[in-house]
Every structure is written in C-alpha cells, then in structure tokens.
Write a protein that holds these residues in place. Structure first.
Motif, PDB file in Angstrom:
ATOM      1  N   VAL A  20     -16.642  57.483 -37.733  1.00 41.14           N
ATOM      2  CA  VAL A  20     -16.199  56.187 -37.227  1.00 41.14           C
ATOM      3  C   VAL A  20     -17.126  55.040 -37.628  1.00 41.14           C
ATOM      4  N   ASN A  21     -18.029  55.269 -38.583  1.00 45.33           N
ATOM      5  CA  ASN A  21     -18.872  54.160 -39.067  1.00 45.33           C
ATOM      6  C   ASN A  21     -18.044  52.963 -39.529  1.00 45.33           C
ATOM      7  N   PRO A  22     -16.933  53.203 -40.275  1.00 48.90           N
ATOM      8  CA  PRO A  22     -16.152  52.037 -40.743  1.00 48.90           C
ATOM      9  C   PRO A  22     -15.355  51.351 -39.634  1.00 48.90           C
ATOM     10  N   GLY A  23     -15.379  51.923 -38.434  1.00 48.20           N
ATOM     11  CA  GLY A  23     -14.565  51.399 -37.339  1.00 48.20           C
ATOM     12  C   GLY A  23     -13.461  52.383 -36.994  1.00 48.20           C
ATOM     13  N   GLU A  24     -13.039  52.368 -35.755  1.00 48.42           N
ATOM     14  CA  GLU A  24     -12.040  53.328 -35.293  1.00 48.42           C
ATOM     15  C   GLU A  24     -10.738  53.228 -36.070  1.00 48.42           C
ATOM     16  N   SER A  25     -10.339  52.010 -36.421  1.00 51.74           N
ATOM     17  CA  SER A  25      -9.066  51.833 -37.131  1.00 51.74           C
ATOM     18  C   SER A  25      -9.127  52.337 -38.570  1.00 51.74           C
ATOM     19  N   GLN A  26     -10.317  52.448 -39.140  1.00 52.21           N
ATOM     20  CA  GLN A  26     -10.483  52.922 -40.511  1.00 52.21           C
ATOM     21  C   GLN A  26     -11.323  54.196 -40.557  1.00 52.21           C
ATOM     22  N   ALA A  27     -11.262  54.960 -39.506  1.00 50.39           N
ATOM     23  CA  ALA A  27     -12.067  56.175 -39.412  1.00 50.39           C
ATOM     24  C   ALA A  27     -11.715  57.158 -40.523  1.00 50.39           C
ATOM     25  N   ILE A  28     -12.712  57.930 -40.931  1.00 53.71           N
ATOM     26  CA  ILE A  28     -12.525  58.941 -41.973  1.00 53.71           C
ATOM     27  C   ILE A  28     -12.282  60.286 -41.298  1.00 53.71           C
ATOM     28  N   TYR A  29     -11.047  60.774 -41.362  1.00 53.67           N
ATOM     29  CA  TYR A  29     -10.726  62.072 -40.767  1.00 53.67           C
ATOM     30  C   TYR A  29     -11.221  63.191 -41.675  1.00 53.67           C
ATOM     31  N   SER A  30     -11.828  64.184 -41.089  1.00 48.47           N
ATOM     32  CA  SER A  30     -12.426  65.274 -41.848  1.00 48.47           C
ATOM     33  C   SER A  30     -11.616  66.547 -41.688  1.00 48.47           C
ATOM     34  N   ALA A  31     -11.832  67.480 -42.612  1.00 50.66           N
ATOM     35  CA  ALA A  31     -11.082  68.739 -42.616  1.00 50.66           C
ATOM     36  C   ALA A  31     -11.812  69.777 -41.769  1.00 50.66           C
ATOM     37  N   VAL A  32     -11.156  70.211 -40.686  1.00 55.68           N
ATOM     38  CA  VAL A  32     -11.731  71.221 -39.798  1.00 55.68           C
ATOM     39  C   VAL A  32     -11.066  72.560 -40.091  1.00 55.68           C
ATOM     40  N   ASN A  33     -11.873  73.549 -40.446  1.00 54.65           N
ATOM     41  CA  ASN A  33     -11.369  74.897 -40.684  1.00 54.65           C
ATOM     42  C   ASN A  33     -11.834  75.771 -39.527  1.00 54.65           C
ATOM     43  N   ASN A  34     -10.910  76.068 -38.605  1.00 52.96           N
ATOM     44  CA  ASN A  34     -11.276  76.821 -37.410  1.00 52.96           C
ATOM     45  C   ASN A  34     -11.391  78.313 -37.667  1.00 52.96           C
ATOM     46  N   LEU A  35     -10.991  78.772 -38.843  1.00 50.03           N
ATOM     47  CA  LEU A  35     -11.176  80.183 -39.194  1.00 50.03           C
ATOM     48  C   LEU A  35     -12.560  80.412 -39.789  1.00 50.03           C
ATOM     49  N   GLU A  36     -12.928  79.542 -40.743  1.00 52.52           N
ATOM     50  CA  GLU A  36     -14.242  79.677 -41.387  1.00 52.52           C
ATOM     51  C   GLU A  36     -15.335  78.928 -40.644  1.00 52.52           C
ATOM     52  N   LYS A  37     -14.932  78.159 -39.628  1.00 53.73           N
ATOM     53  CA  LYS A  37     -15.871  77.391 -38.806  1.00 53.73           C
ATOM     54  C   LYS A  37     -16.665  76.383 -39.650  1.00 53.73           C
ATOM     55  N   THR A  38     -15.931  75.554 -40.378  1.00 47.49           N
ATOM     56  CA  THR A  38     -16.547  74.511 -41.185  1.00 47.49           C
ATOM     57  C   THR A  38     -15.882  73.160 -40.914  1.00 47.49           C
ATOM     58  N   ILE A  39     -16.650  72.109 -41.112  1.00 44.12           N
ATOM     59  CA  ILE A  39     -16.146  70.733 -41.031  1.00 44.12           C
ATOM     60  C   ILE A  39     -16.522  70.063 -42.345  1.00 44.12           C
ATOM     61  N   THR A  40     -15.531  69.704 -43.150  1.00 47.54           N
ATOM     62  CA  THR A  40     -15.792  69.096 -44.454  1.00 47.54           C
ATOM     63  C   THR A  40     -15.492  67.610 -44.391  1.00 47.54           C
TER      64      THR A  40
END
Length: 248
Positions: free
Chosen positions: A59-79
């Motif tokens: 949310v550094n750029p602001g909530e309206s321009q937030a960067i959504y990240s890829a959550v892999n709940n099987l491999e337990k990673t956040i990219t």
C-alpha cells in the motif's frame, strides 16, 4: 323456403384435414425426442485452511493504487511484483486473514525490499496450528546498459578535477538509487563518485559524476592505474568491459 348452402363443405373439410395433419405431425415429432438422463454431478466440498492468507497487498502507492501480490497457500509463498520506478527500500502492507487468525510480524511492520535473509510471516489459527509464509520480491526492472568510455584500442583518461558523463539505458532516474563506483580488476569497490547535478536525465539516460564533493577531499585512487566503472541502479549492476585511467 328451402335453401342449401353447399359452398362451405370444401373449406370445412380443408380445415379439418389441416388440423388432423398438425396433430399427427406433433405426435410424430414427440416420438422422435428421447429423454437422456445426464450423469450425476458430484460436488466436492473441502474445508479451507484457517491458517491461510486471503490477500496481501503493498500500500505504499496508496490504497487505491495498491499492488496486489500472489499468495500461494499450498507452497506458503507471497510473491510481490514490484516496479523498479517506485524505488522502495521498504514495503507497507495490508493483509487479510480468516476470522480469529493472527499473523506475526504484524501487517504494520515494514518489509525490507533488499533483505539479506528471507522475510517470513507466521500465521496462527484459532485451534493453535501455524503456517510459515516466505515473501519473495520480484523487481520488474529492464536490463541496465552502460556505454563504454574506452575501447579495445583506446583507454579513456580523466583527471580528478573533471566531471565524468555516463550514458546508457534504463538508469533509474535518482542519485539515491543509481550510484557509480571505480572498481579494480577483481571487482572491489575503490571509490564512489558523487553526483554532479540535481538528477539524471531520464530521456537520454545520461548522468554526471565527480570524484569528490569538495576540492579538498583526498582522492585515494592510484594514478596511471586501470579502474573499471561500475553502476548500481536500484536492483541491477553493470560494469564497463574496458578500464579507464585516472590522472592527477
């Protein structure tokens, strides 16, 4: 008076025949349809892991321009796919979790972009079970190109009182994250150049540097010695193929 009307017989017969034909054709049409039973559909219902992360965003750029990240709940990673032009050193995050699930460290803690060790989160469900997620930051930055000052047959020389102009491609236009060094043949940094003007030219990708911030600053580079120019621009590093020479 007896009057016979005979002209209506033919039309009435025709109408009766037409209705009979339609009814017959409908019966035949219905007989051609076959009722086929579909295969049974089995619905599989699984329980969602209460330790999972529902969403993760920068949310550094602001909530309206937030960067959504890829959550892999099987491999337990956040990219996190981070554009280089933001020049972030740390990330502010917003994390969504299932009800009664907690996370450590808290979402309010800053995430270092250039961490020396992997940054991890630990989630804990209401039943006490935990999961560990690793944050992977992928910086989207085009290849850094640094044009040569010297050539195979000619060595560029520069006195310590002069400024040095560098050209290339894809410099991040900030002296805070685009830095230039003189390195030896083994790649060891021997000197960091200082900025000459207020900023880099993003249109021509050129930058100006000087040896020191003040004329009285002692230059520790050896004269008549080969040094290579190395540029670090945010996440990438480029080193010139041919060396330069320093003169007094």
């Amino acid at each position: 008076m007896n009057t016979k009307i005979t002209k209506l017989k033919t039309p009435l017969f025709f109408v009766a025949f037409t209705l009979f034909s339609l009814l017959t054709s409908c019966d035949n049409e219905e007989e051609r349809w076959t009722d086929v039973k579909e295969d049974p559909v089995t619905e599989i219902v699984t329980d969602l892991d209460a330790r999972r992360i529902i969403s993760f965003k920068v949310v550094n750029p602001g909530e309206s321009q937030a960067i959504y990240s890829a959550v892999n709940n099987l491999e337990k990673t956040i990219t996190v796919y981070l554009p280089s032009y933001y020049e972030y050193e740390y990330l502010e995050t917003s994390i969504s979790l299932p009800e009664k699930t907690t996370i450590t460290p808290a979402a309010t803690e800053l995430v270092p972009v250039f961490a020396k060790t992997p940054f991890t989160y630990t989630t804990k469900a209401a039943d006490g079970t935990t999961a560990v997620y690793t944050v992977k930051i992928v910086i989207q930055q085009p290849k850094l190109v640094l044009r040569e000052l010297s050539s195979e047959t000619s060595t560029y020389t520069i006195p310590v009182s002069s400024s040095m102009f560098l050209k290339g491609e894809n410099f991040v236009p900030s002296y805070e994250v685009t830095k230039v060094y003189a390195v030896d043949a083994q790649g060891n940094k021997k000197w960091q150049f200082q900025q000459y003007n207020e900023g880099l030219d993003i249109f021509s990708f050129s930058a100006a540097y000087v040896f020191g911030g003040t004329s009285s600053e002692a230059i520790t580079l050896e004269p008549d010695t080969d040094y290579w120019i190395q540029m670090e621009s945010y996440n990438l590093t480029a080193t010139m193929k041919y060396p330069i020479r320093i003169t007094k």
